[in-house]
Design a protein around this motif. Structure first.
Motif, mmCIF file in Angstrom:
data_model
loop_
_atom_site.group_PDB
_atom_site.id
_atom_site.type_symbol
_atom_site.label_atom_id
_atom_site.label_comp_id
_atom_site.label_asym_id
_atom_site.label_seq_id
_atom_site.Cartn_x
_atom_site.Cartn_y
_atom_site.Cartn_z
ATOM 1 N N LEU A 294 0.841 -1.206 0.000
ATOM 2 C CA LEU A 294 0.000 0.000 0.000
ATOM 3 C C LEU A 294 0.870 1.248 0.000
ATOM 4 O O LEU A 294 1.889 1.300 0.685
ATOM 5 C CB LEU A 294 -0.916 0.022 1.233
ATOM 6 N N SER A 295 0.470 2.232 -0.746
ATOM 7 C CA SER A 295 1.221 3.488 -0.735
ATOM 8 C C SER A 295 0.559 4.462 0.230
ATOM 9 O O SER A 295 -0.581 4.265 0.652
ATOM 10 C CB SER A 295 1.281 4.084 -2.141
ATOM 11 N N GLU B 196 -3.237 5.202 0.925
ATOM 12 C CA GLU B 196 -4.060 4.200 0.241
ATOM 13 C C GLU B 196 -4.822 3.336 1.235
ATOM 14 O O GLU B 196 -4.309 2.986 2.293
ATOM 15 C CB GLU B 196 -3.160 3.318 -0.631
ATOM 16 N N SER C 230 -6.959 -0.303 1.705
ATOM 17 C CA SER C 230 -6.969 -1.607 1.048
ATOM 18 C C SER C 230 -8.371 -2.133 0.785
ATOM 19 O O SER C 230 -8.579 -2.942 -0.106
ATOM 20 C CB SER C 230 -6.229 -2.625 1.913
#
Length: 486
Positions: free
Chosen positions: A23-24, A27, A29
């Motif tokens: 995940l950046s 972000e 999920s």
RNA sequence: GCGCCUCUAGCUCAACGGCAGAGCAACGGACUCUUAAUCCGCAGGUUCGGGGUUCAAAUCCCCGGAGGCGCACCA
């Protein structure tokens, strides 16, 4: 506050990191997990709150928002050390920290006692040993050492099983203390109206199992010796003892060096390890040297069990080794070896061919009846293993027991006594057998790079704590009127 | 058992003959992206216990306790 009886955990901290690590920042999920653990850091920040949740796999951040988290105000008041279960979506915060965005959460245990300095932890050695549960949370190294030891024992078992050894359990309550030269703990059985001794060695029972047809047996277990405490001695400690029929002490040397090298590979990733800043190479093949050779190396004197006793005693005196009148040449040689040669040994050595006088359970050397086929493995100047070609002849064993008993009579309380039960077993026939003992604690110290045995023993022996009336001191900040119990 | 060293707030430590302090934790408050968060406020002590020296002791001395290290013991 009532806590639930169970909590359904769906992911460990390490799994969260592994599965959602991609995940950046910022972000979300869309995946929900339930995590549980202990709050190690808490950073409430107005309508936001962050907490580091640690479980046995690692840590993950909890991220709570007043707008999204149930009972937000209570969450923001969580204290260091509280156990929490939390459900929510895995996200990465704007600042880049992988987190569980808490929806529902539940307090699983309250930490009534403060947890110590959040940065420096707990360093007081007494607290660390007496309250290991605190140490394990506060000091990751303690946790690592305990895990390493667990792995050590596990891998040792696996490697012995692979070699066809059967793991057995033998009595800890012994009617006669035997198998070693040590002070036993005494205890009392009421119904039998008899004294028992906590075992100082499992040796004799294990050899009886070989008589009984178990050709390869081992036991990993606790021994108890009523001796002083030191950085290398705990009154209860753990050893591996194993016996292999049809083998002699040469076979035991091969077994020790292979086993220790394998374990080093398993636990340290290499047979070249470092102990206390000094390199140490555990790869076979280890040096073999007789005790007499090592004494000569250390002292320049060609001493042996055949040196006349007076001459040996004089040499010992000259070397500053205290001498007692009851000692024969064998004991004298051993003392000289231990004081002059052993401490300077570093790389692994099999010190072989111990005097018969100090080895009552070892078989006489095939080429010299004053010696035995016995060795100790010395690594980093410390005894790591003790092994021999076992004494199988009941007549010689009786003779040795009687010599021991005479020493016992003469005041050596640690000397053995005649064990008729064991002699009867030998009379049924013990085949040629190699026997071996390895100190698990010492081995763990080596791999953990520890200088104090208490670092590798989860709950080391301590002088009993005197807690008034059997209660600990009240938890700081606890309401004295509402404490449980009486 | 012997020698040396240590013991101060819940934790980690300062003060070393002259008013017992700091950081963290706790407690009250502010804060919607923290990372040992930050900021404001408040509270926290039989300085291991007892005795002595001193005008004055956490500090020096004696006795005791607990702990560490070394030695002894531990084939």
């Amino acid at each position: 506050m009532t806590v639930p009886y169970r909590f359904e955990q769906t992911a460990m901290a390490a799994e969260v990191a592994a599965r959602w690590g991609h995940l950046s920042a910022g972000e979300e999920s869309g995946d929900a997990v339930a995590v549980a653990g202990r709050v190690m850091l808490a950073r409430p920040q107005g309508r936001l709150a962050f907490a580091e949740l640690r479980d046995s796999s690692g840590a993950v951040q909890l991220f709570a928002l007043a707008s999204a988290t149930k009972d937000f105000d209570e969450f923001a008041r969580l204290r260091l050390g509280d156990w929490v279960g939390a459900r929510g979506e895995v996200v990465r915060t704007k600042r880049g920290e992988l987190s569980v965005k808490v929806g529902e959460w539940v307090l699983l245990a309250e930490a009534r006692r403060p947890f110590g300095d959040k940065w420096r932890g707990v360093t007081d050695v007494e607290t660390r040993y007496r309250q290991r549960e605190v140490d394990l949370w506060a000091n990751p190294q303690s946790r690592t050492r305990l895990l390493m030891r667990s792995q050590l024992v596990r891998r040792m078992r696996e490697r012995l099983w692979d070699r066809g050894f059967v793991e057995v359990e033998t009595p800890i309550l012994h009617p006669i203390p035997g198998g070693a030269h040590a002070h036993p703990f005494v205890t009392r059985h009421r119904a039998l109206d008899a004294d028992f001794y906590l075992r100082i060695a499992p040796e004799l029972y294990l050899k009886r199992l070989v008589v009984g047809g178990f050709e390869r047996v081992f036991e990993i277990g606790r021994l108890f010796r009523n001796e002083g405490l030191s950085p290398r001695h705990n009154p209860e400690f753990t050893t591996l003892e194993l016996y292999q029929a049809y083998a002699d002490y040469e076979d035991m040397m091969a077994l020790v060096e292979e086993l220790v090298a394998d374990l080093a590979l398993d636990l340290c990733g290499s047979t070249s390890i470092s102990y206390q800043g000094r390199p140490l190479d555990l790869a076979p093949r280890w040096r073999r040297a007789t005790m007499a050779e090592l004494v000569e190396e250390a002292t320049g004197l060609p001493l042996s069990v055949h040196t006349p006793r007076d001459e040996l005693a004089r040499a010992a005196g000259d070397l500053g080794v205290p001498v007692e009148p009851g000692w024969g040449s064998g004991k004298l040689l051993l003392e000289v070896y231990e004081k002059t040669a052993e401490p300077s040994l570093w790389e692994p050595v099999f010190v072989r061919d111990y005097p018969a006088e100090v080895s009552p359970l070892a078989r006489r050397h095939r080429s010299d009846p004053e010696l035995t086929e016995r060795f100790e493995a010395v690594v980093a100047g410390r005894e790591l293993a003790n092994a021999f070609s076992e004494l199988t002849d009941p007549d010689d064993q009786r003779t040795r027991f009687e010599e021991q008993a005479a020493q016992h009579e003469a005041g050596d309380e640690e000397a053995m006594v005649v064990d008729a039960e064991y002699l009867r077993a030998l009379e049924h026939g013990l085949p040629p057998t190699g026997g071996l003992g390895i100190g698990i604690d010492r081995l763990a110290m080596l791999f953990a790079d520890a200088t104090n045995i208490r670092e590798v023993i989860t709950f080391p022996t301590m002088r009993p704590e005197r807690l008034h009336g059997g209660d600990p001191e009240p938890a700081p900040g606890a309401d004295p009127g509402s404490s449980e119990g009486d």
